[in-house]
Design an enzyme around this catalytic site. Sequence first.
Site, PDB file in Angstrom:
ATOM      1  N   ASN A 107      48.701  28.854  38.835  1.00 34.08           N
ATOM      2  CA  ASN A 107      48.186  29.667  39.945  1.00 34.08           C
ATOM      3  C   ASN A 107      47.361  28.772  40.859  1.00 34.08           C
ATOM      4  O   ASN A 107      46.843  27.740  40.426  1.00 34.08           O
ATOM      5  CB  ASN A 107      47.295  30.780  39.388  1.00 34.08           C
ATOM      6  CG  ASN A 107      46.701  31.668  40.472  1.00 34.08           C
ATOM      7  OD1 ASN A 107      47.400  32.080  41.397  1.00 34.08           O
ATOM      8  ND2 ASN A 107      45.417  31.950  40.375  1.00 34.08           N
ATOM      9  N   HIS A 109      43.988  29.042  43.439  1.00 33.94           N
ATOM     10  CA  HIS A 109      42.847  29.911  43.742  1.00 33.94           C
ATOM     11  C   HIS A 109      41.955  29.212  44.759  1.00 33.94           C
ATOM     12  O   HIS A 109      41.682  28.014  44.630  1.00 33.94           O
ATOM     13  CB  HIS A 109      42.072  30.201  42.452  1.00 33.94           C
ATOM     14  CG  HIS A 109      40.896  31.091  42.680  1.00 33.94           C
ATOM     15  ND1 HIS A 109      41.029  32.440  42.910  1.00 33.94           N
ATOM     16  CD2 HIS A 109      39.572  30.827  42.763  1.00 33.94           C
ATOM     17  CE1 HIS A 109      39.836  32.965  43.118  1.00 33.94           C
ATOM     18  NE2 HIS A 109      38.928  32.016  43.028  1.00 33.94           N
TER      19      HIS A 109
HETATM   20  C1  GRF Z   1      45.562  31.780  48.910  1.00 38.60           C
HETATM   21  O1  GRF Z   1      44.272  31.576  49.413  1.00 38.60           O
HETATM   22  C2  GRF Z   1      45.586  31.571  47.433  1.00 38.60           C
HETATM   23  O2  GRF Z   1      44.706  30.598  46.988  1.00 38.60           O
HETATM   24  C3  GRF Z   1      45.163  32.915  46.912  1.00 38.60           C
HETATM   25  O3  GRF Z   1      45.779  33.841  47.763  1.00 38.60           O
HETATM   26  C4  GRF Z   1      46.007  33.228  49.030  1.00 38.60           C
HETATM   27  C5  GRF Z   1      47.472  33.356  49.300  1.00 38.60           C
HETATM   28  O4  GRF Z   1      47.801  32.939  50.578  1.00 38.60           O
HETATM   29  N1  GRF Z   1      45.509  33.057  45.514  1.00 38.60           N
HETATM   30  P1  GRF Z   1      49.326  32.770  50.963  1.00 38.60           P
HETATM   31  O5  GRF Z   1      50.020  34.103  50.643  1.00 38.60           O
HETATM   32  O6  GRF Z   1      49.895  31.630  50.186  1.00 38.60           O
HETATM   33  O7  GRF Z   1      49.312  32.521  52.447  1.00 38.60           O
END
Ligand code: GRF
Length: 201
Positions: A107, A109
Amino acid sequence: MRVGVLVSGSGSNLQAILDAAAASALGGATVAVVISNRPGVKAIERAGAAGVEALVIDHRAFASRDDFERALVEALAARQVEWVALAGFMRLLGARFLGAFSGRVVNIHPSLLPAFPGVHAQAQALAHGVKVAGCTVHFVDEGTDTGPIIAQAAVPVRDDDDEDALSARILAEEHRLYPRVLRWLAEGRVVREGRRVMIAG
Ligand code: GRF
């Protein structure tokens, strides 16, 4: 290495991964399928534009999390997916899913974990007054953003930052970091010893 990417929204990280794959910068990893738990999101369009199969598996259509996860696992297994990358996927995964892809779910984050897990990580960072923020790619366990850390990237927090400005600065680093980690995984260079993760070579 066949990767399934799970999304719920915009999919800008998915885009970075698709772009890296198209540029042969994923070390042989390919995106086999994109699955969204929400219909109509931009991530689905992005997959289509890249010629990658996209599915909607709406969690609301299932009576329980276990049933939802069983459907996810079946769809991924049917496409010979070996690794799963969560990219803005807004559902917690439990034993059914993590057992099926044991140690092969990662994942991204938008904080320097273990600080600021969960939602609104960038707002949490601003509220706390930290001077350095960033992003983390980690293995997924049953907690919320608690799994072993693979890699992190840091950005400065500026005095005039609001949530949008800080999020954009972090997101630019996310787009560099996630494809790089997937390449390391595809190259077999990610070595896990308990909570510690090393990158070989
Ligand atoms: C990102 O900031 C990621 O770290 C978090 O959710 C957001 C997703 O953004 N888990 P995207 O859909 O990839 O534009």
